[in-house]
Design an enzyme around this catalytic site. Structure first.
Site, PDB file in Angstrom:
ATOM      1  CB  ALA A  70      -0.826  -0.180   1.149  1.00 29.74           C
ATOM      2  CD  GLU A 141       1.765  -5.555   5.821  1.00 27.15           C
ATOM      3  OE1 GLU A 141       0.846  -5.618   4.808  1.00 27.15           O
ATOM      4  OE2 GLU A 141       2.287  -6.364   6.245  1.00 27.15           O
TER       5      GLU A 141
END
Length: 707
Positions: A70, A141
């Site tokens: 992302a 992440e």
């Protein structure tokens, strides 16, 4: 849809839908909140064709990446946890619609498939990957202080089982395609030329069957699906995580919490919990600091240290076959992919460097990262000898000989005599000023410092040190080459200690001062480990070598003043044969991989060990002098920006990443508050803690290092 869309849908004659991803104007595909509307339109198109379609294939039109994750910039724009949570929920809803399609959905993956990219692929029924070394799958992440927020914490454990998914999500490690297939993350690994054909065959084979169900091993199912099995796994994972993070990285605990919750309460509730915790983590100071490192390193990839166009380095040479020379030759062949000639005063030196390289490549072969043929090809890129053969074809010579000024000046003269006029001479020195090494050079514009950290193949930082006469072209060429070697280069001014060693010295000196008050060695090291450093300062001195510390300190004192004078311990240690790990004993004694405090060192230094100080006080005593020196380096132009100072400290000496580096950490404390703390320490422990002028000035006008 307009030409500027990232997602495009087409349907072929066999009634297979193709969803292509190509984010306009970007080198890498990243997922952005704005794409949700595009995907809604695509789902509407798919709904119209619902009964006619055999399946859907998701693929990228970029030549070298699927989806790299992302877009992290979206998170920085969030002003509240609720806002960040809404982003996660949007991603979850989009991927759930993909998962709910009534026919097989196949992800055709070439290149990085990371973070949100892998979460999208996990929502598909099948994943077909190319066998390219460029293809990597992972959920990184945690390295940004976050957890996967678009279903990753719920889908991965259900696909491959609890243990391997915890390992992937808690470490953020990236899998090569073959390993992904072995774990069950990928269903097939194929050459890039047939990727789309194989993806198509998965649709054809499964067009009329039930949707694929995740497959975990019987053992995994038993462990994950029984309360006791789960409890054991989570307890072990929590224990291991605590040892590693020491409570400094809240994302790790959140990951365990969310995965456990989802397995106990079900997929839907697990997703809700995932989005909620994701939102909270986005707003933590730890995640903000870790994201700042990501932005800084991304920015630095475009910075060559000067405006000059870098020259191409097609061939390199290394002077010195010791540990540093061997490591430098390794990253040049393995990462930069250039042939390297190693020159040493003896054939044994060359042989040792070649053996060192072979050992590293053999380790990769055993782990199936490279094949036997690739290993042989890489070794053929290395050659060596005791003379300057082939130096007249070399574009860059990296010198890694002993820290002796006369010897290094002789090396410059030898290279100038035997190489091309434009050959760059880069000296790997940790303490000698570059202008002195270049003093007698015929072509000083080609001479530059290139300071690697040991072990070269592991440490990510290099300092590029131009002297006043170094040309801009030399600077940009060396920065670019260091980047190709897999390094993060920072350009620093030519001054004793450069940047990293200069800020490290006061930290190490203060650790020695604390030790001399009688604090136990393990207490001192533990305090700094808990603060967030990867190793304690006493362990670090043993690793670097007591003899190296003894050599560097007088240079820094002579060049920069008395504040670099540490307690008088080096001579006593060296006279007792204590050089550190390399001699089997220093502050610790070493037997194989075993390391214990050598208690006889207390008697040698005339100490009676007794713990008197709190851990936090020990840590602050060591860190404050480092912060003070970092500010001096910035104000003297040793480093070009707070950004370079933060990256240099994190990648060079392991300054705690979750604090964002010395300058972000000072901003976090507040400059006024920091000055107060330093003044208190100065009264208690001496003038070496007095805040420097740069800090006093900034405190006076309430300034920050970052706006």
């Amino acid at each position: 849809m307009s030409e500027q869309t990232a997602f495009k849908l087409s349907i072929d004659e066999q009634q297979i839908a193709w969803l292509s991803i190509d984010v306009p104007g970007e080198k890498m595909n990243t997922l952005q909140a704005a794409f949700a509307d595009e995907m809604e339109a695509i789902f509407a198109q798919l709904a119209e064709q619902k009964s006619a379609l055999k399946g859907l294939i998701v693929h990228s039109l970029k030549p070298d990446n699927f989806i790299a994750g992302a877009d992290v910039r979206m998170l920085d724009a969030c002003t509240s946890a609720k806002e960040a949570q809404a982003l996660a929920e949007k991603g979850q809803q989009m991927f759930q619609k993909l998962a709910d399609l009534p026919y097989p959905v196949v992800a055709a993956i070439h290149g990085p498939c990371l973070g949100g990219g892998l979460e999208l692929a996990l929502a598909c029924d099948f994943r077909v990957c190319t066998d390219s070394d460029n293809t990597r799958l992972g959920l990184p992440e945690v390295q940004l202080g976050l957890l996967p927020g678009s279903g990753g914490t719920q889908r991965l454990p259900r696909l491959i089982g609890l243990l391997p998914s915890l390992d992937m999500i808690l470490t953020g490690k990236q899998l090569r395609a073959k390993k992904a297939k072995k774990l069950g993350v990928a269903d097939a690994v194929v050459p890039q030329t047939v990727l789309l054909d194989v993806a198509k065959s998965f649709v054809e084979k499964n067009a009329h069957s039930n949707k694929a169900k995740p497959k975990a091993s019987t053992k995994e199912k038993l462990m994950a699906n029984t309360g006791l099995g789960r409890k054991v796994i989570f307890e072990q994972a929590a224990k291991k995580t605590r040892q590693k993070t020491r409570g400094n990285y809240p994302a790790a605990d959140a990951i365990l919490d969310v995965i456990r919750f989802g397995l106990e309460k079900g997929f839907e509730k697990g997703l809700q919990k995932e989005a909620e915790r994701f939102g909270e983590l986005v707003m933590t100071p730890e995640s903000k600091a870790l994201r700042s490192i990501f932005f800084a390193t991304t920015e630095m990839k475009k910075d060559n240290g000067s405006d000059a166009e870098p020259r191409t380095i097609a061939r390199a040479a290394v002077l010195g076959g010791g540990l540093m020379g061997a490591g430098i030759s390794h990253v040049s062949v393995a990462k930069a992919k250039v042939p390297v000639r190693i020159k040493d005063v003896s054939n044994d030196g060359v042989l040792n460097a070649l053996k060192y390289n072979f050992k590293l490549f053999e380790k990769q072969r055993k782990r199936r990262i490279i094949s036997k043929v690739q290993l042989q090809n890489k070794m053929m890129q290395l050659s060596g000898g005791t003379d300057f053969t082939t130096f007249n074809h070399t574009d860059m010579v990296i010198e890694a000989v002993f820290e002796d000024l006369a010897l290094k000046q002789q090396m410059v003269a030898d290279v100038e005599q035997n190489a091309k006029p434009e050959t760059i001479f880069a000296t790997n020195t940790s303490s000698l000023p570059i202008h002195q090494i270049a003093e007698k050079a015929q072509r000083p514009e080609n001479v530059v410092g290139l300071h690697y950290f040991s072990p070269v193949e592991k440490m990510p930082l290099v300092e590029v040190i131009p002297h006043q006469g170094t040309s801009d072209e030399t600077i940009s060429t060396v920065v670019e080459f260091a980047r190709k070697q897999g390094k993060t280069p920072i350009v620093v001014k030519d001054c004793a200690g450069f940047y990293v060693n200069r800020i490290l010295a006061p930290y190490m000196n203060e650790a020695a001062q604390v030790l001399m008050t009688g604090e136990p060695i393990e207490q001192l090291d533990t305090a700094l480990l808990n603060f967030g450093f990867p190793v304690g300062p006493i362990t670090l001195l043993d690793e670097v070598g007591v003899d190296i510390g003894a050599k560097i300190m007088p240079i820094l004192v002579a060049e920069l003043g008395e504040r670099f004078q540490g307690p008088d311990v080096f001579d006593k240690l060296l006279n007792d044969g204590r050089k550190g790990r390399k001699s089997g004993k220093g502050f610790y004694s070493y037997k194989g991989k075993k390391k214990d405090v050598d208690k006889s060192v207390y008697k040698l230094l005339g100490l009676k060990p007794e713990s008197k100080m709190a851990e936090k006080e020990i840590a602050m005593r060591c860190v404050l002098p480092m912060l003070n020196e970092a500010v001096r380096c910035l104000d003297e132009g040793i480093i070009r920006s707070p950004r370079d100072g933060d990256i240099g400290a994190i990648f060079g000496i392991g300054f705690p990443p979750f604090l964002g580096g010395p300058f972000r950490y000072m901003d976090q404390i507040g400059i006024k508050k920091l000055v107060e703390i330093m003044n208190e320490h100065a009264q208690k422990y001496g003038d070496r803690f007095a805040p420097c002028d740069g800090l006093l000035t900034r405190a006076g006008v309430d300034a920050r290092f970052y706006s």
